[in-house]
Every structure is written in C-alpha cells, then in structure tokens.
Design a protein around this motif. Structure first.
Motif, PDB file in Angstrom:
ATOM      1  N   ALA A  11       0.745  -1.292   0.122  1.00 27.33           N
ATOM      2  CA  ALA A  11      -0.025  -0.037   0.087  1.00 27.33           C
ATOM      3  C   ALA A  11       0.763   1.389   0.126  1.00 27.33           C
ATOM      4  CB  ALA A  11      -1.109   0.016   1.273  1.00 27.33           C
ATOM      5  N   THR A  12       1.943   1.098   0.743  1.00 27.90           N
ATOM      6  CA  THR A  12       2.675   2.506   0.748  1.00 27.90           C
ATOM      7  C   THR A  12       4.238   2.202   0.568  1.00 27.90           C
ATOM      8  OG1 THR A  12       3.277   2.030   3.006  1.00 27.90           O
ATOM      9  CG2 THR A  12       1.244   3.443   2.746  1.00 27.90           C
ATOM     10  N   LEU A  22      12.350   4.955  -7.794  1.00 29.87           N
ATOM     11  CA  LEU A  22      11.435   5.924  -8.640  1.00 29.87           C
ATOM     12  C   LEU A  22      12.189   6.964  -8.924  1.00 29.87           C
ATOM     13  CD1 LEU A  22       8.058   6.124  -6.330  1.00 29.87           C
ATOM     14  CD2 LEU A  22       8.735   4.651  -8.123  1.00 29.87           C
ATOM     15  N   ARG A  27      15.625   7.030 -15.640  1.00 27.12           N
ATOM     16  CA  ARG A  27      13.941   7.055 -15.751  1.00 27.12           C
ATOM     17  C   ARG A  27      13.659   8.251 -16.422  1.00 27.12           C
ATOM     18  NH1 ARG A  27       9.304   7.177 -11.524  1.00 27.12           N
ATOM     19  NH2 ARG A  27       7.642   6.578 -12.860  1.00 27.12           N
ATOM     20  N   VAL A  51      -2.215  11.018  -8.621  1.00 29.13           N
ATOM     21  CA  VAL A  51      -2.952  10.201  -7.506  1.00 29.13           C
ATOM     22  C   VAL A  51      -1.928   8.766  -7.432  1.00 29.13           C
ATOM     23  CG1 VAL A  51      -4.722   8.413  -6.898  1.00 29.13           C
ATOM     24  CG2 VAL A  51      -5.345  10.579  -7.984  1.00 29.13           C
ATOM     25  N   GLY A  52      -1.307   8.729  -6.150  1.00 34.58           N
ATOM     26  CA  GLY A  52      -0.169   7.696  -6.055  1.00 34.58           C
ATOM     27  C   GLY A  52       1.192   8.666  -6.539  1.00 34.58           C
ATOM     28  N   ALA A  53       1.327   9.648  -6.280  1.00 29.64           N
ATOM     29  CA  ALA A  53       2.286  10.692  -6.868  1.00 29.64           C
ATOM     30  C   ALA A  53       3.612  10.352  -6.641  1.00 29.64           C
ATOM     31  CB  ALA A  53       2.041  11.998  -6.188  1.00 29.64           C
ATOM     32  N   PHE A  57       7.504  12.218  -9.303  1.00 31.02           N
ATOM     33  CA  PHE A  57       8.202  12.206 -10.719  1.00 31.02           C
ATOM     34  C   PHE A  57       7.468  13.000 -11.754  1.00 31.02           C
ATOM     35  CE2 PHE A  57       9.201   9.957 -14.701  1.00 31.02           C
ATOM     36  CZ  PHE A  57      10.783  10.056 -14.810  1.00 31.02           C
ATOM     37  N   ASP A  76      -0.848  10.785  -2.075  1.00 32.44           N
ATOM     38  CA  ASP A  76      -0.293   9.743  -1.865  1.00 32.44           C
ATOM     39  C   ASP A  76      -0.707   8.859  -0.242  1.00 32.44           C
ATOM     40  OD1 ASP A  76       2.358   8.157  -3.432  1.00 32.44           O
ATOM     41  OD2 ASP A  76       1.795   7.316  -1.265  1.00 32.44           O
ATOM     42  N   VAL A  77      -0.700   7.843  -0.278  1.00 36.60           N
ATOM     43  CA  VAL A  77      -1.159   7.001   0.890  1.00 36.60           C
ATOM     44  C   VAL A  77      -0.045   6.929   2.151  1.00 36.60           C
ATOM     45  CG1 VAL A  77      -3.132   5.837   0.285  1.00 36.60           C
ATOM     46  CG2 VAL A  77      -0.851   4.758   0.153  1.00 36.60           C
ATOM     47  N   SER A  78       1.245   7.306   1.473  1.00 38.28           N
ATOM     48  CA  SER A  78       2.538   7.390   2.177  1.00 38.28           C
ATOM     49  C   SER A  78       2.891   8.541   2.817  1.00 38.28           C
ATOM     50  CB  SER A  78       3.607   6.635   1.301  1.00 38.28           C
ATOM     51  OG  SER A  78       4.892   7.139   2.006  1.00 38.28           O
ATOM     52  N   ARG A 104      -6.735   4.795   1.349  1.00 37.05           N
ATOM     53  CA  ARG A 104      -7.130   3.887   0.109  1.00 37.05           C
ATOM     54  C   ARG A 104      -8.498   4.056  -0.323  1.00 37.05           C
ATOM     55  NH1 ARG A 104      -4.116  -0.848  -0.766  1.00 37.05           N
ATOM     56  NH2 ARG A 104      -5.811  -2.239  -0.544  1.00 37.05           N
ATOM     57  N   ALA A 120      -0.198   6.991 -12.389  1.00 37.78           N
ATOM     58  CA  ALA A 120       1.186   6.619 -13.081  1.00 37.78           C
ATOM     59  C   ALA A 120       1.788   5.393 -12.295  1.00 37.78           C
ATOM     60  CB  ALA A 120       2.101   7.974 -12.977  1.00 37.78           C
ATOM     61  N   VAL A 122       0.316   2.933 -11.014  1.00 45.83           N
ATOM     62  CA  VAL A 122      -0.561   2.622  -9.829  1.00 45.83           C
ATOM     63  C   VAL A 122      -1.635   1.853 -10.209  1.00 45.83           C
ATOM     64  CG1 VAL A 122       0.455   4.304  -8.371  1.00 45.83           C
ATOM     65  CG2 VAL A 122      -1.505   4.856  -9.978  1.00 45.83           C
ATOM     66  N   THR A 130      -9.842   3.659  -4.989  1.00 44.24           N
ATOM     67  CA  THR A 130      -9.172   4.869  -5.023  1.00 44.24           C
ATOM     68  C   THR A 130      -9.345   5.296  -6.786  1.00 44.24           C
ATOM     69  OG1 THR A 130      -7.259   3.940  -3.701  1.00 44.24           O
ATOM     70  CG2 THR A 130      -6.684   5.604  -5.323  1.00 44.24           C
TER      71      THR A 130
HETATM   72  C1  LIG Z   1       5.010   2.490  -8.165  1.00 43.99           C
HETATM   73  S1  LIG Z   1       4.914   4.246  -7.190  1.00 43.99           S
HETATM   74  C2  LIG Z   1       4.516   5.055  -8.723  1.00 43.99           C
HETATM   75  C3  LIG Z   1       4.899   6.760  -8.046  1.00 43.99           C
HETATM   76  C4  LIG Z   1       4.695   7.661  -9.006  1.00 43.99           C
HETATM   77  N1  LIG Z   1       3.234   7.689  -9.667  1.00 43.99           N
HETATM   78  C5  LIG Z   1       5.766   7.404 -10.242  1.00 43.99           C
HETATM   79  O1  LIG Z   1       5.239   6.967 -11.216  1.00 43.99           O
HETATM   80  O2  LIG Z   1       6.862   7.713 -10.225  1.00 43.99           O
HETATM   81  C6  LIG Z   1       3.298   3.847  -6.467  1.00 43.99           C
HETATM   82  C7  LIG Z   1       2.670   4.987  -5.418  1.00 43.99           C
HETATM   83  O3  LIG Z   1       1.423   4.762  -5.028  1.00 43.99           O
HETATM   84  C8  LIG Z   1       1.108   5.050  -3.692  1.00 43.99           C
HETATM   85  N2  LIG Z   1       0.027   4.450  -3.666  1.00 43.99           N
HETATM   86  C9  LIG Z   1      -0.383   3.017  -3.417  1.00 43.99           C
HETATM   87  N3  LIG Z   1      -1.420   2.760  -3.101  1.00 43.99           N
HETATM   88  C10 LIG Z   1      -2.210   3.893  -3.053  1.00 43.99           C
HETATM   89  C11 LIG Z   1      -3.572   4.362  -2.940  1.00 43.99           C
HETATM   90  N4  LIG Z   1      -4.650   3.369  -2.793  1.00 43.99           N
HETATM   91  N5  LIG Z   1      -3.945   5.687  -3.019  1.00 43.99           N
HETATM   92  C12 LIG Z   1      -2.803   6.735  -3.238  1.00 43.99           C
HETATM   93  N6  LIG Z   1      -1.563   6.226  -3.414  1.00 43.99           N
HETATM   94  C13 LIG Z   1      -1.088   5.157  -3.373  1.00 43.99           C
HETATM   95  C14 LIG Z   1       2.413   4.447  -3.166  1.00 43.99           C
HETATM   96  O4  LIG Z   1       2.699   4.904  -1.762  1.00 43.99           O
HETATM   97  C15 LIG Z   1       3.365   4.813  -4.127  1.00 43.99           C
HETATM   98  O5  LIG Z   1       3.977   6.121  -3.708  1.00 43.99           O
END
Ligand SMILES: C[S@@+](CC[C@H](N)C(=O)[O-])C[C@H]1O[C@@H](n2cnc3c(N)ncnc32)[C@H](O)[C@@H]1O
Length: 211
Positions: A11-12, A22, A27, A51-53, A57, A76-78, A104, A120, A122, A130
């Motif tokens: 999740a985080t 990342l 990249r 969403v899920g920033a 990046f 982000d959830v983290s 979430r 992205a 995610v 979500t």
């Molecule tokens: C693979 S990383 C991608 C980060 C960014 N989007 C990128 O492409 O660099 C996934 C991110 O999604 C966050 N995440 C996971 N589940 C989530 C949720 N349900 N809602 C929001 N963020 C979430 C994680 O904490 C993590 O920072």
C-alpha cells in the motif's frame, strides 16, 4: 522479481524505496515526464491531481507546465512520501504544488476540481475505491491519464501477472463512464491511455423544466 518491485504492490512506499526505485536518472529517458505532459497538452492554469504521486516524478514537470496560475495536488497514502514531496516543493520553490495524504478509500479533495488526473504506475496495484476517487475529483470534460507497464516480460517492473493490458485498463475506466480519447507509448516499457469524463448531455430547451 527484484525486491524493489515487490514493494510496488504494497500500500505504501518508504522514502528510501522511492529514492532508489522512482528517481534514478535514467528513468527520465525511459518515461520522460516532460514528454508525457506535452503529448497530453497540459496547459497553463490547469489543475492536476497526481494520485499515487510517489516522489513527485510526474508532479513537478506538471507544475512547470501549469505555471503559477495552475495547481498540482500530489496525493499519496505514504506519509513519508507526502513529506518528501512537500520538502521538494519547498526546496524547488514550487508554490503551486500541494502534497496531500490520502487513504485507500478517500482523497481529501472536492468533487470535480481537476482538469487532469494522473494514475502513473499505480492502476495495477490500487483498490477500485481509489480509482473511483480519482474519477470523482475530475471535472466533466476533464481527462484522466493512465501510465502503466506494458503487460509483457521486461527486465524490470512488477510481475506480468499483476499488470493490466490496454483493454483491461480501458475496461476499468469505461466501467466508470470514461471514454478513451488517446493512447501512445512512453519509452519502450510503458503505455499511456488518456480518458475523458464526458460532459452531461444537454437537454433540449423544451425538455428543461421551469420548476
Ligand atoms: C509505483 S509508485 C508510483 C509513483 C509515481 N506515480 C511514479 O510513477 O513515479 C506507487 C505509489 O502509489 C502509492 N499508493 C499505493 N496505493 C495507493 C492508493 N490506494 N492511493 C494513493 N496512493 C497509493 C504508493 O505509496 C507509491 O508512492
């Protein structure tokens, strides 16, 4: 599977994961974020919800495009990554970036405020709620950008069985009323799908009640 990408499904993410996985300099070549935003046609003044920033990046290049009259919400959830993006925004003097802790099941932003929402890397790892939230914050006529790993074996990335192919990702959005309006590749490993949240149909004048 590398230990790094096993975490993709948790999740985080921690700050250490984010910086290692990342943010490697290469990249920017394989998933060039400035190229993404140019193809999407992000405009000065736009409001973006990422969403899920993660480490930001895609957030900071978006902030450069939308300028001081626009806004980018990095969600982000983290807690650690929300703090990291906040620090980076301060250091980089990005007054138009707001870093937001979500759960979430809830993004603490109002309905329909975004011109563009981005998921992205995610979509393959987040719960349906979500996704609902990402759509909720999008205005009518707004666009949702989905960047994700192609569903094929690659030297890095999440296990193939966890990935969504283009038709599966399209079905996830179609089930929420979004219409696919563009698709393209971002480097050799990722596809990008752009969806639009349709505007409500306008009733002919004679059908609009005066009450
Ligand atoms: C693979 S990383 C991608 C980060 C960014 N989007 C990128 O492409 O660099 C996934 C991110 O999604 C966050 N995440 C996971 N589940 C989530 C949720 N349900 N809602 C929001 N963020 C979430 C994680 O904490 C993590 O920072």
């Amino acid at each position: 599977m590398s230990h790094d990408h096993r975490r993709m499904h948790e999740a985080t993410w921690s700050r250490a994961d984010a910086l290692a996985v990342l943010d490697p300099p290469e990249r920017r070549r394989t998933q060039n974020p400035a190229r993404l935003w140019k193809r999407v046609g992000l405009r000065v003044g736009d409001v973006v919800v990422d969403v899920g920033a993660g480490s930001g990046f895609f957030t900071f290049p978006a902030a450069a495009c939308v300028g001081t009259t626009g806004r980018v919400y990095a969600v982000d959830v983290s807690k650690e990554l929300v703090e990291l993006v906040r620090e980076r925004a301060e250091e980089g003097k990005f007054g138009n970036v707001e870093s937001i802790l979500s759960t979430r099941t809830h993004i603490p932003l109002e309905d329909g405020l975004a011109d563009v929402a981005i998921l992205a890397n995610v979509l393959h790892g987040i719960p349906p709620k979500t996704v609902d939230e990402a759509v909720r914050v999008l205005r009518s006529g707004g666009r949702l950008v989905d960047v994700d790993w192609k569903k094929e074996a690659t030297p890095e990335g999440p296990p193939v069985r966890h990935r969504l192919d283009v038709s599966e990702a399209t079905a996830v959005m179609a089930a929420r009323g979004l219409v696919r309006v563009a698709s393209f590749e971002l480097g050799p490993l990722h596809y990008v799908l752009v969806f639009e949240r349709p505007r409500p149909a306008r009733l002919p004048g004679h059908l609009v009640s005066a009450e």
